[in-house]
Design an enzyme around this catalytic site. Structure first.
Site, PDB file in Angstrom:
ATOM      1  CD  GLU B 328      -2.548  -1.476   2.606  1.00  0.00           C
ATOM      2  OE1 GLU B 328      -2.370  -0.687   3.539  1.00  0.00           O
ATOM      3  OE2 GLU B 328      -3.428  -2.340   2.594  1.00  0.00           O
ATOM      4  CB  CYS B 424      -8.211   1.750   8.387  1.00  0.00           C
ATOM      5  SG  CYS B 424      -7.785   1.363   6.690  1.00  0.00           S
TER       6      CYS B 424
END
Lengths: 662, 662
Positions: B328, B424
């Site tokens: 990521e 998240c």
């Protein structure tokens, strides 16, 4: 429909300097180098084919594995489950080399390995060093990954090659014993395993063995494995469950992707190229061959459907296949990213053999087109010009920075490593390159096809009578192919000469007289009646700017260049950095070049433009659009197969074309 | 240099219909929905954010984890190691909503969770349900992955928000006890752990706590964690070795990628944006804040260097960051693929806050430009217009077929799922959107900055005297912003009004008189002396065709459209399939549209061309290039944030531009 006759490997002696160079590299570099690898000798660096810590890169251990299986040494297996096949492919490469040139030392090495194989093979014919050494309780019980039948397939191919090269049947006997073991364990009968291997290969090897021996049991066994595949999609998973039920100690029980294995539905219902690319083409080759000899039209038609899907929708212009590293797999129609693809060397070799198999049952030069496209581009790009470094993945666009810093491209190597943890590709090249002459001709019951312009001589028989076809060619500015046929009788021979799609203005002269070249399915036919005949084909070699189907997003507004059988590319070494800022604007000319590293090649040179990067971009990422500034720049293209042989740099097959945008 | 004064969250009441809609969705949809998720109530489908079987998607279990940690229930922890932070972010979202509107039921829910947190917190202040329940022996001993300090950071942010919203210090006391626990275990002293968390977050929370309390110990602790990071690159690995040495039962010992954690060298030496994107911007925000208040110019300069690298070389035009799903992470300069990127919603929120932090120490509208770019594009694109579906990854080019069939794009969802295994992003949106008014203003010791044209009212104080700034605007064809300042004294107030880069012909009228708008660092200043003042700013809203730096390969020959703060995109629903075959050729006009799903939006319409796919492509993948045929086609663009709210289809931000090719 004519009853299919057995088509064995044609006996061809290659004299073509282009291919002799490869044959020499295989003999002098690859075979001795791999022998050292197999024996864990020398200081050899083994690279991971991608960022994955589970890939075994410490050593090869292949010979050691066989020694342990034979009880000659103590220890455990090391390497992939399919590590044994490295040795089989090495033997096949050695045999194909021996077929061209005797070499007592090499024969001795092969005989030594045959001794070892004899010692390692179990009494019932079973031969799989991993399971023999470390997991006999799982013999044929984890077929999704075990590669037991896959390895036997490569053993059979090696045995056939060794028989053809030397006349020795020693290895064939081992292979036959292994096949007997397979027959004892697999089949429809009660108590037998009714399923197939996770990696197709045995099937195509059995077809080859049928061609060698004429024994239909091999063909029937191939047909069985093709037929059973995908009939019970849960077969692989069920095996793992059963192992648990039986209390057998086994490894992980992963979720099995049956599409990856082409095992989600019967092969005959598979009408697109899906899953792992190498598995798919190996399977489809067996479908074509088995279907041909069994006169099973449905099976042949299914194979052709897969072939059409590949060449019409899922193949790179280099003949490479496999659009993603994840599963080394096909994705979907027209999805052909140039910088993320897989294009494994083995997959291109598989497509070569699959196309060659279809050519046996149907005379159509489209199959020969793909044979040529793969051979001259996506296959030989897998090997450096020094014969010592290899690509697993053959990209169409490379930026060394991207390979190093974007993990999505960790598999896209910008330079060829010397060996891989998964060493399937280099030995696959080693067995294929010495045998390249085989693809030049296809001998059928009623005709002989000349598929490729490779300087060589075919020595063959028709109805027990010998004949010989010799060809030589030049690909300089004007193309010319000379063909001589010599026969011992005046029996008629029908010779089909492929007129490639890249040939312009072909002129055919037979025994000194110009003949109108009528073309049927891509071949022009000459009927040879007399005991000898001289044929001359002259032609212009087109330099084509190819464009891809509009749905190939990655190639939109771009062209790739082709001259003769060769696809071209640009390298940073000739054109500077930032190849994507170049565009083709003008005419393309061939230029003959003698390069210390690249050898004697035909480059292409063209007028182009460079998109100028203005200074005010320094600290700016986005700005209001202005018409780009350009400066003229001469562009140089080299044959794709030769890229990556100089210093590290960018490479690009597809280039922006001035008028290709809407 | 002016001594930095504490800058707390400005008290802003938003009345902007665009943003009120989001605030309402958060209050009415997200907060109740997530409450159900946290409590494992209702029939909620949790999706994997990518193809990865290890992602926990069975349930949230967050409240259950706290109950088990509190001894109220028996059982094991479930979910990610950072699962606790889901609750903290939910509390922060609830608090930010309560700050705007009282809601006794919501207060009761928060109080109930605070009771639970009190019960779960250990006597020494430790609070991490996974380690408390299942691995207390590893407390602070696997910091590379444990997220223990990360979670405390979110606890602190929640506590601050709850204190600001309600005045209650209950949660602050829990946070303070947790900080005391951290102080007891970390530091330079003998026997303490001299290292930092694998995921930065605590540092920026401590800066916020300093701003709230003025207590420098929080600032010092933040500085400590920033300073220790990367000093010993082997710190994380050494912890694992030590655990083995001590015979502590622990999980796997992976090879730790210290670049991913920004822990390979001291933060002050990190001059590019590398590794995990969210971690990087959270760290850099703390560097900017801590450096500012500690007057540590080197630290601020290092933060600015990272910021420059992001916005000049590594940021998508939507404000998204992170070019790869693997880690990521950031990759390298100008590597911004539109269809493979990550562009996590959380990372865009992090870039928003990082930019906001730098704006505190340096008046430069470039920071506000990025605040605006992220907020109006890459952040709100993370949420569907129904407030019930969310993106983790915010792509700039989507083909649903590619997402489904090319595993390299399994993370690129073509439709927003309702919840994620790693949850998240949705709660990060929920805490950010109600607080959007804060970014409209920056209050400094010597000036007030008006950064964003959001209809709202700032209630503030200067030297103990109240003042109020009210603004309202329209973004219809002609832009207009009205600003009223009211003060209780005649003390001078310096108001800087940002003139965005997309404003053309700005005209400033102050108390009825036209004034020449002199612009300094992107702001025009008005000195307010009287007790009230009316300011009117009128301007033309430019429709810009943006182009990217020539080294951004993915955007070559393409433009993206921007009007005001909004980046635009094309969707299949308005333009048909195969968006890549369209090109922009003519003028662009705004069109006001009332759409049942999209609401009242300004679309852009333009003349374009469609590359026609000729019939002879049917069975052809490559052919000799011909000039493409085109037909005119009207193009429709919608604001990027609103894509993916209708049926499943293609989307594209960058479009081919007629004259953008060389």
């Amino acid at each position: 429909m004519i009853k299919p006759s057995l088509q064995q490997n044609p006996k061809v002696t290659v004299s073509d300097s282009f291919w002799l160079k490869y044959r020499q590299l295989v003999k002098e570099e690859m075979i001795p180098f791999q022998w050292n690898v197999l024996n864990d000798r020398g200081n050899i660096t083994i690279e991971s084919e991608r960022d994955d810590a589970t890939i075994p890169t410490e050593k090869s251990h292949v010979i050691e594995n066989f020694k342990i299986a034979a009880g000659l040494k103590a220890g455990h297996h090391y390497g992939w489950l399919f590590q044994d096949s490295d040795l089989y492919k090495w033997i096949e490469a050695a045999a194909n080399t021996l077929a061209l040139e005797t070499d007592e030392a090499l024969v001795a090495q092969v005989e030594e390995t045959i001794d070892l194989l004899e010692a390692a093979q179990a009494d019932d014919g079973y031969l799989s060093t991993y399971y023999q050494i470390d997991a006999l309780q799982l013999k044929f019980r984890r077929l999704f990954e075990s590669h037991e039948l896959y390895c036997i397939g490569h053993l059979i191919e090696a045995a056939i090659a060794y028989k053809e090269a030397t006349g020795s049947e020693r290895l064939l006997q081992i292979a036959d014993k292994a096949i007997a073991c397979v027959e004892a364990h697999f089949g429809k009968a009660e108590g037998k395993i009714d399923g197939s291997d996770g990696h197709q290969e045995l099937e195509l090897a059995l077809v080859r063995l049928y061609e060698l021996t004429g024994n239909r049991k091999y063909l029937d066994l191939s047909a069985y494995f093709l037929d059973v595949r995908g009939q019970k999609p849960d077969f692989f998973a069920d095996q793992l469950e059963e192992n648990d039920r039986l209390g057998l100690q086994q490894g992980s029980k992963p979720v099995i992707n049956t599409v990856y294995h082409q095992a989600d539905k019967p092969v005959i219902e598979q009408d697109t190229a899906r899953g792992h690319a190498v598995r798919l083409v190996y399977m489809a080759q067996a479908m074509a061959g088995t279907g041909h000899y069994q006169e099973n039209e449905k099976l042949v038609a299914a194979a052709k459907k897969i072939w059409e899907n590949i060449v019409q929708k899922r193949m790179y212009v280099t003949g490479g296949i496999g659009s993603t590293v994840r599963g080394e797999a096909f994705t979907y129609d027209y999805d052909l990213p140039n910088d993320l693809m897989y294009c494994e060397t083995c997959a291109a070799i598989g497509l070569l053999n699959f196309s060659n198999e279809l050519l046996k049952s149907e005379t159509d030069s489209r199959y020969a087109d793909i044979i040529e496209r793969t051979l001259y581009n996506g296959i030989i790009s897998g090997m450096a010009l020094d014969g010592k470094h290899f690509f697993y993945v053959n990209p169409l666009e490379v930026d060394p920075q991207a390979s190093a810093l974007n993990p999505d491209k960790s598999h896209v190597k910008a330079a060829r490593p010397s060996w891989f943890g998964c060493a399937c590709c280099p030995p696959n090249l080693a067995r294929t390159l010495p045998a390249v002459g085989r693809y030049a001709f296809t001998q059928k019951a009623d005709e002989v096809l000349l598929n490729l312009f490779i300087d060589c001589e075919l020595a063959a028989e028709k109805d027990g009578k010998a004949y010989m076809i010799r060809q030589s060619h030049t690909f300089s500015e004007q193309g010319r192919t000379l063909i001589t046929v010599e026969k011992t009788t005046s029996a008629v021979l029908r010779l089909g000469i492929r007129i490639p799609y890249w040939v312009e203005n072909p002129m055919l002269v037979v025994d000194g007289e110009e003949v109108v070249a009528e073309i049927s399915n891509g071949y022009t036919y000459v009927t040879v009646k007399s005991e000898s005949m001289a044929i001359e084909l002259s032609y212009t070699i087109a330099i084509n700017e190819l464009e891809a189907h509009p749905l190939v997003k990655a190639d939109k507004g771009k062209v790739s260049l082709q001259r003769g059988p060769f696809i071209y590319c640009m390298e940073e070494q000739d054109n500077g950095k930032q190849l994507h800022l170049l565009a083709l604007t003008g005419a393309i000319r061939p230029r003959f070049r003698s390069d210390k590293i690249l050898g004697d090649i035909v480059c292409l040179e063209a007028e182009g433009e460079l998109h100028v990067m203005e200074d005010d971009w320094q600290d700016t990422l986005y700005r209001v659009h202005k018409k780009p500034q350009t400066v003229p720049q001469k562009l140089t293209f080299i044959p794709y197969y030769s890229w990556g042989n100089r210093s590290l740099g960018e490479m690009q097959v597809w280039i922006d074309k001035e008028d290709a945008h809407v």
